[in-house]
Design a protein around this motif. Structure first.
Motif, PDB file in Angstrom:
ATOM      1  N   ALA A 115       0.832  -1.207   0.000  1.00  0.00           N
ATOM      2  CA  ALA A 115       0.000   0.000   0.000  1.00  0.00           C
ATOM      3  C   ALA A 115       0.871   1.264   0.000  1.00  0.00           C
ATOM      4  CB  ALA A 115      -0.923   0.010   1.215  1.00  0.00           C
ATOM      5  N   PRO A 116       0.318   2.392  -0.458  1.00  0.00           N
ATOM      6  CA  PRO A 116       1.089   3.644  -0.503  1.00  0.00           C
ATOM      7  C   PRO A 116       1.376   4.192   0.887  1.00  0.00           C
ATOM      8  CG  PRO A 116      -1.200   4.025  -1.111  1.00  0.00           C
ATOM      9  CD  PRO A 116      -1.033   2.545  -1.031  1.00  0.00           C
ATOM     10  N   PRO A 117       2.305   5.158   0.990  1.00  0.00           N
ATOM     11  CA  PRO A 117       2.638   5.766   2.283  1.00  0.00           C
ATOM     12  C   PRO A 117       1.406   6.368   2.960  1.00  0.00           C
ATOM     13  CG  PRO A 117       4.230   6.414   0.599  1.00  0.00           C
ATOM     14  CD  PRO A 117       3.123   5.698  -0.113  1.00  0.00           C
ATOM     15  N   ARG A 118       1.399   6.341   4.273  1.00  0.00           N
ATOM     16  CA  ARG A 118       0.338   6.915   5.113  1.00  0.00           C
ATOM     17  C   ARG A 118      -0.997   6.183   4.984  1.00  0.00           C
ATOM     18  NH1 ARG A 118       3.375  11.154   3.476  1.00  0.00           N
ATOM     19  NH2 ARG A 118       4.316  12.453   5.103  1.00  0.00           N
ATOM     20  N   PHE A 119      -1.012   5.061   4.308  1.00  0.00           N
ATOM     21  CA  PHE A 119      -2.257   4.298   4.169  1.00  0.00           C
ATOM     22  C   PHE A 119      -2.761   3.857   5.539  1.00  0.00           C
ATOM     23  CE2 PHE A 119      -4.947   0.729   2.718  1.00  0.00           C
ATOM     24  CZ  PHE A 119      -5.606   1.334   1.651  1.00  0.00           C
ATOM     25  N   LEU A 120      -1.864   3.363   6.372  1.00  0.00           N
ATOM     26  CA  LEU A 120      -2.249   2.961   7.724  1.00  0.00           C
ATOM     27  C   LEU A 120      -2.626   4.183   8.560  1.00  0.00           C
ATOM     28  CD1 LEU A 120       0.361   0.231   8.743  1.00  0.00           C
ATOM     29  CD2 LEU A 120      -1.725  -0.020   7.418  1.00  0.00           C
ATOM     30  N   THR A 121      -1.838   5.240   8.441  1.00  0.00           N
ATOM     31  CA  THR A 121      -2.077   6.445   9.230  1.00  0.00           C
ATOM     32  C   THR A 121      -3.474   7.006   8.987  1.00  0.00           C
ATOM     33  OG1 THR A 121       0.276   7.008   9.168  1.00  0.00           O
ATOM     34  CG2 THR A 121      -1.251   8.783   9.697  1.00  0.00           C
ATOM     35  N   ILE A 122      -3.882   7.064   7.732  1.00  0.00           N
ATOM     36  CA  ILE A 122      -5.195   7.612   7.383  1.00  0.00           C
ATOM     37  C   ILE A 122      -6.312   6.754   7.960  1.00  0.00           C
ATOM     38  CG2 ILE A 122      -6.781   8.043   5.460  1.00  0.00           C
ATOM     39  CD1 ILE A 122      -4.240   8.856   3.836  1.00  0.00           C
ATOM     40  N   HIS A 123      -6.193   5.442   7.839  1.00  0.00           N
ATOM     41  CA  HIS A 123      -7.245   4.554   8.339  1.00  0.00           C
ATOM     42  C   HIS A 123      -7.332   4.579   9.866  1.00  0.00           C
ATOM     43  CE1 HIS A 123      -7.351   2.964   4.232  1.00  0.00           C
ATOM     44  NE2 HIS A 123      -8.522   2.441   4.553  1.00  0.00           N
ATOM     45  N   VAL A 124      -6.183   4.614  10.535  1.00  0.00           N
ATOM     46  CA  VAL A 124      -6.195   4.692  11.997  1.00  0.00           C
ATOM     47  C   VAL A 124      -6.796   6.032  12.441  1.00  0.00           C
ATOM     48  CG1 VAL A 124      -4.734   4.848  14.063  1.00  0.00           C
ATOM     49  CG2 VAL A 124      -4.294   3.074  12.340  1.00  0.00           C
ATOM     50  N   SER A 125      -6.443   7.101  11.759  1.00  0.00           N
ATOM     51  CA  SER A 125      -7.001   8.420  12.080  1.00  0.00           C
ATOM     52  C   SER A 125      -8.517   8.414  11.960  1.00  0.00           C
ATOM     53  CB  SER A 125      -6.418   9.487  11.149  1.00  0.00           C
ATOM     54  OG  SER A 125      -5.025   9.615  11.313  1.00  0.00           O
ATOM     55  N   GLN A 126      -9.020   7.799  10.920  1.00  0.00           N
ATOM     56  CA  GLN A 126     -10.466   7.737  10.706  1.00  0.00           C
ATOM     57  C   GLN A 126     -11.162   6.980  11.831  1.00  0.00           C
ATOM     58  OE1 GLN A 126     -10.471   6.029   6.737  1.00  0.00           O
ATOM     59  NE2 GLN A 126     -10.801   8.025   5.795  1.00  0.00           N
ATOM     60  N   GLU A 127     -10.549   5.913  12.307  1.00  0.00           N
ATOM     61  CA  GLU A 127     -11.147   5.150  13.404  1.00  0.00           C
ATOM     62  C   GLU A 127     -11.174   5.968  14.689  1.00  0.00           C
ATOM     63  OE1 GLU A 127     -12.680   2.164  13.555  1.00  0.00           O
ATOM     64  OE2 GLU A 127     -12.507   2.086  11.373  1.00  0.00           O
ATOM     65  N   ILE A 128     -10.078   6.655  14.982  1.00  0.00           N
ATOM     66  CA  ILE A 128     -10.011   7.469  16.196  1.00  0.00           C
ATOM     67  C   ILE A 128     -11.022   8.613  16.128  1.00  0.00           C
ATOM     68  CG2 ILE A 128      -8.536   9.007  17.569  1.00  0.00           C
ATOM     69  CD1 ILE A 128      -6.158   7.243  16.717  1.00  0.00           C
ATOM     70  N   ALA A 129     -11.189   9.182  14.946  1.00  0.00           N
ATOM     71  CA  ALA A 129     -12.119  10.299  14.770  1.00  0.00           C
ATOM     72  C   ALA A 129     -13.569   9.905  15.020  1.00  0.00           C
ATOM     73  CB  ALA A 129     -11.972  10.885  13.368  1.00  0.00           C
ATOM     74  N   LYS A 130     -13.869   8.607  14.960  1.00  0.00           N
ATOM     75  CA  LYS A 130     -15.232   8.128  15.189  1.00  0.00           C
ATOM     76  C   LYS A 130     -15.609   8.121  16.674  1.00  0.00           C
ATOM     77  CE  LYS A 130     -15.163   4.946  11.227  1.00  0.00           C
ATOM     78  NZ  LYS A 130     -15.170   3.499  10.845  1.00  0.00           N
ATOM     79  N   LEU A 131     -14.615   8.209  17.549  1.00  0.00           N
ATOM     80  CA  LEU A 131     -14.883   8.171  18.981  1.00  0.00           C
ATOM     81  C   LEU A 131     -15.760   9.351  19.392  1.00  0.00           C
ATOM     82  CD1 LEU A 131     -11.353   7.225  20.355  1.00  0.00           C
ATOM     83  CD2 LEU A 131     -13.375   5.752  20.319  1.00  0.00           C
ATOM     84  N   LYS A 132     -16.658   9.087  20.316  1.00  0.00           N
ATOM     85  CA  LYS A 132     -17.551  10.144  20.797  1.00  0.00           C
ATOM     86  C   LYS A 132     -16.768  11.288  21.412  1.00  0.00           C
ATOM     87  CE  LYS A 132     -21.545  10.872  23.845  1.00  0.00           C
ATOM     88  NZ  LYS A 132     -22.485  10.232  24.810  1.00  0.00           N
ATOM     89  N   ASN A 133     -15.713  10.940  22.124  1.00  0.00           N
ATOM     90  CA  ASN A 133     -14.855  11.939  22.771  1.00  0.00           C
ATOM     91  C   ASN A 133     -13.511  12.023  22.049  1.00  0.00           C
ATOM     92  OD1 ASN A 133     -14.320   9.304  23.573  1.00  0.00           O
ATOM     93  ND2 ASN A 133     -13.472   9.904  25.553  1.00  0.00           N
ATOM     94  N   ALA A 134     -13.566  12.107  20.722  1.00  0.00           N
ATOM     95  CA  ALA A 134     -12.347  12.053  19.901  1.00  0.00           C
ATOM     96  C   ALA A 134     -11.363  13.169  20.265  1.00  0.00           C
ATOM     97  CB  ALA A 134     -12.713  12.156  18.431  1.00  0.00           C
ATOM     98  N   PRO A 135     -10.080  12.830  20.324  1.00  0.00           N
ATOM     99  CA  PRO A 135      -9.058  13.853  20.575  1.00  0.00           C
ATOM    100  C   PRO A 135      -8.752  14.614  19.284  1.00  0.00           C
ATOM    101  CG  PRO A 135      -8.008  11.741  20.238  1.00  0.00           C
ATOM    102  CD  PRO A 135      -9.496  11.488  20.171  1.00  0.00           C
ATOM    103  N   GLU A 136      -7.923  15.634  19.391  1.00  0.00           N
ATOM    104  CA  GLU A 136      -7.404  16.276  18.196  1.00  0.00           C
ATOM    105  C   GLU A 136      -6.315  15.380  17.618  1.00  0.00           C
ATOM    106  OE1 GLU A 136      -6.194  20.270  18.873  1.00  0.00           O
ATOM    107  OE2 GLU A 136      -8.148  20.901  19.608  1.00  0.00           O
ATOM    108  N   ILE A 137      -6.330  15.228  16.297  1.00  0.00           N
ATOM    109  CA  ILE A 137      -5.439  14.283  15.625  1.00  0.00           C
ATOM    110  C   ILE A 137      -4.497  15.042  14.705  1.00  0.00           C
ATOM    111  CG2 ILE A 137      -5.314  12.254  14.133  1.00  0.00           C
ATOM    112  CD1 ILE A 137      -8.270  11.707  14.950  1.00  0.00           C
ATOM    113  N   PHE A 138      -3.191  14.823  14.885  1.00  0.00           N
ATOM    114  CA  PHE A 138      -2.204  15.474  14.034  1.00  0.00           C
ATOM    115  C   PHE A 138      -1.357  14.415  13.332  1.00  0.00           C
ATOM    116  CE2 PHE A 138      -3.341  18.660  17.121  1.00  0.00           C
ATOM    117  CZ  PHE A 138      -3.440  19.809  16.355  1.00  0.00           C
TER     118      PHE A 138
END
Length: 220
Positions: A38-61
């Motif tokens: 897979a291309p670079p950041r493929f894992l990073t993007i998918h993990v970010s999307q999962e974290i963003a789904k949290l009700k109390n999601a943190p800020e993601i950088f």
């Protein structure tokens, strides 16, 4: 201010995000095994999307610099230069940084809580992986808990091997984690553990696994 997610919630998001990345890559390419292509950041993007789904999601950088993370986690905003000098930390980036979410009064009041390195196609012990573990340890280590707002660090990775590989996934993971443990154990007041690591076998094709190695301060 939102409550920051529990560690178990974040770890689950990391593992689920990498598994989702695997499923998406398989769907798009019909390749049942090699997410490592897979291309670079493929894992990073998918993990970010999962974290963003949290009700109390943190800020993601994504790809925050070492200096910026330290500036947002040390008691003094201008202490990061001396901190980096004393610990031989060079300017670098972390795949993901999670900050507390609140209404900011300026661009200088962020509070960093979690740092992550995400790696694809991990199959053997490599210096680049050990470097990431040491970097996380140097950023987390302190003699007093209140000396930093960083709660823990994560090194998460996806491993895949073909069915013809002589060394199987179980042994590879064991060797990788042992090499990481040696580094963590060289730092006082740090501890680590592995989450995930379930080996999935695709008959006549190969094996894959998702591992989440967690490093955190320990104080009596």
């Amino acid at each position: 201010m939102n409550n920051f997610p529990l560690q178990d919630e974040i770890v689950k998001c990391v593992i689920d995000g990498i598994i989702t990345a695997k499923n998406n890559f398989t769907f798009w390419t019909a390749d049942e095994l090699y997410l490592s292509y897979a291309p670079p950041r493929f894992l990073t993007i998918h993990v970010s999307q999962e974290i963003a789904k949290l009700k109390n999601a943190p800020e993601i950088f994504i790809d925050a610099t070492t200096a910026d993370i330290l500036r947002c986690s040390l008691p003094s905003r201008d202490a990061f230069r001396e901190f980096m000098k004393q610990r031989y930390l060079t300017q670098d980036v972390l795949c993901l940084t999670l900050d507390e979410r609140f209404e900011h009064k300026s661009d200088n009041d962020s509070i960093s809580r979690v740092i992550m390195s995400l790696k694809n196609g991990v199959r053997n012990v490599k210096e680049e992986y050990k470097y990431e573990i040491e970097k996380i340890c140097k950023m987390l280590y302190r003699t007093k808990l209140e000396d930093s707002t960083l709660d823990y660090g994560i090194f998460a990775f996806y491993l895949d091997i073909s069915s013809s590989a002589r060394k199987k996934s179980e042994q590879r993971i064991k060797e990788i984690i042992e090499s990481f443990d040696k580094i963590v154990n060289s730092f006082e007041n740090l501890q680590s553990r592995l989450e995930g690591g379930k080996i999935n076998i695709i008959p006549n094709i190969g094996e894959w696994a998702v591992c989440c190695y967690i490093i955190e301060p320990k104080f009596k």
